[in-house]
Scaffold this active site. Sequence first.
Site, mmCIF file in Angstrom:
data_model
loop_
_atom_site.group_PDB
_atom_site.id
_atom_site.type_symbol
_atom_site.label_atom_id
_atom_site.label_comp_id
_atom_site.label_asym_id
_atom_site.label_seq_id
_atom_site.Cartn_x
_atom_site.Cartn_y
_atom_site.Cartn_z
ATOM 1 N N HIS A 65 1.021 0.091 10.080
ATOM 2 C CA HIS A 65 1.804 -0.965 10.724
ATOM 3 C C HIS A 65 1.172 -1.295 12.068
ATOM 4 C CE1 HIS A 65 5.058 -0.429 7.765
ATOM 5 N NE2 HIS A 65 4.672 0.838 7.794
ATOM 6 N N LEU A 66 0.766 -2.556 12.235
ATOM 7 C CA LEU A 66 0.105 -2.938 13.492
ATOM 8 C C LEU A 66 1.016 -3.782 14.389
ATOM 9 C CD1 LEU A 66 -3.544 -3.620 12.243
ATOM 10 C CD2 LEU A 66 -2.568 -1.510 13.166
ATOM 11 N N ASP A 308 0.577 5.656 6.975
ATOM 12 C CA ASP A 308 1.857 5.020 7.312
ATOM 13 C C ASP A 308 2.059 5.018 8.837
ATOM 14 O OD1 ASP A 308 4.245 3.696 7.132
ATOM 15 O OD2 ASP A 308 5.372 5.343 6.228
ATOM 16 N N HIS A 312 6.127 3.202 17.559
ATOM 17 C CA HIS A 312 7.374 2.723 18.171
ATOM 18 C C HIS A 312 7.320 3.002 19.660
ATOM 19 C CE1 HIS A 312 9.490 1.678 14.502
ATOM 20 N NE2 HIS A 312 9.102 2.814 13.958
HETATM 21 O O1 DOR Z 1 9.171 5.540 8.853
HETATM 22 C C1 DOR Z 1 8.881 4.409 8.517
HETATM 23 N N1 DOR Z 1 8.529 3.478 9.435
HETATM 24 N N2 DOR Z 1 8.939 4.056 7.223
HETATM 25 C C2 DOR Z 1 8.786 2.794 6.818
HETATM 26 O O2 DOR Z 1 8.862 2.557 5.641
HETATM 27 C C3 DOR Z 1 8.573 1.710 7.797
HETATM 28 C C4 DOR Z 1 7.987 2.224 9.036
HETATM 29 C C5 DOR Z 1 8.025 1.241 10.161
HETATM 30 O O3 DOR Z 1 7.665 0.085 9.967
HETATM 31 O O4 DOR Z 1 8.372 1.659 11.275
#
Ligand code: DOR
Length: 435
Positions: A65-66, A308, A312
């Site tokens: 995720h970028l 993955d 955050h």
């Molecule tokens: O822990 C997760 N974070 N699982 C996901 O499926 C999405 C991801 C996110 O985009 O933060």
Amino acid sequence: MATSLLIRDGRIIDPGQDIDKTGSLLIKEGKIAWLGDGTPPEDDYDVLDAKGLIVCPGFIDLHCHLRQPGDEEKETIATGTLAAARGGFTTVCCMPNTNPPLDNESMINYVKAIAANEGVIRMLPIGCVTVGRKGEELVDMGELEMAGAIAYSDDGAPVSSPEIMRRALEYSRDFNRPIIDHCENLFLSQGGQINEGVVSLELGLRGIPASAEELIVQRDLDLARETGGHVHIAHVSTEGSLELIRAAREQGVRVTAEVTPHHLTLTEEAVLGFKTNAKVNPPLRTERDNLALLRALNDGVIDIVATDHAPHTAADKNCEFTQAAFGISGFETALGSLAGLILNSELSLNTLIAALTVGPARILGYEKLGTLEVGAPADVTIFDLHKEWVVDANQFASRGRNTPLDGTTLKGRVMATIFGGKVVYQDDSVKIEVR
Ligand code: DOR
């Protein structure tokens, strides 16, 4: 400075070509030009001494995720690709759960343009399965295909409608692209915070049962069997899912599967003390699940390792557990967290490298990626399997410092990452002899 680079006397491991030997690699004009154990057929090159180091194809991450556009305080394509390079990745596939999501041609073009200008490695975009990731209407897959989507996923959420999933698999079969599903039955998982088990009981948190994943895995396998489409199961976390995938593979269903470093190495106990940095979806499970995942990676039921990487902000995590975001920042600790499994003889080095290189390249159908074949793009990762280091999330290139590994000592460190012949990351201890 010469235009070519010789990576000298490393242990070259390229599982796609069945190579594991000490030797040297010559990079010229952005491509692999020569691989051998003597001196190369020319003498105008700089030298990177790789003695004692492993030299392998650049890692490929099929799932990260970028956050750009929309959540740039968490990550950008610039910071994310830099973090990926530090983790040894030369290709990353970004999930479309941005804001707005990557569900049309202009969004795909937008992230591709930013990656071309600001990214330090290759970024391949994954398009949504449903419009706005709302789960209600299939995207125009033809449009996304033309724009350059390399797979389709609503990751972060499942494709809940079996009817939409079925049609998506039919289209993807015709495009020869995988549908990557985040397998989660929302009726079972809703409100869940961590694995349903002893730890959820102890902490008084609502659990996410294994069946929330397994019911959707089973449904997807049935639909892939029926349509002939290729389903890729994202972040497998339970022993039960593996049994379903194993059986379906034996019956010829087009299924591939990934495991994350955290699901291989951490258990639900990592959240004890309400540690939000270990809150992730799917949740960390049990020792028994970890062992089953490891067995499945070793015997090929799991095809690849994907991070993955889910960055955050501190504010997303420094809050009440039930309010905290799901996700782990994973690029910069992927190799270090997995090297321990190799050093303990629980996982073979060649299997791990295959799972990070030729494995994802095959899923994507890219013959020239994930290989050190002469003529392939010079994407190379050089690492020291034994080098010890302490994780300091404050030093991450990623904006996401949300890792449960902060402060822990790991062995296994990326020493240099070369993308298209260019050194995009090098450890302070790596010296390049300029000639
Ligand atoms: O822990 C997760 N974070 N699982 C996901 O499926 C999405 C991801 C996110 O985009 O933060």
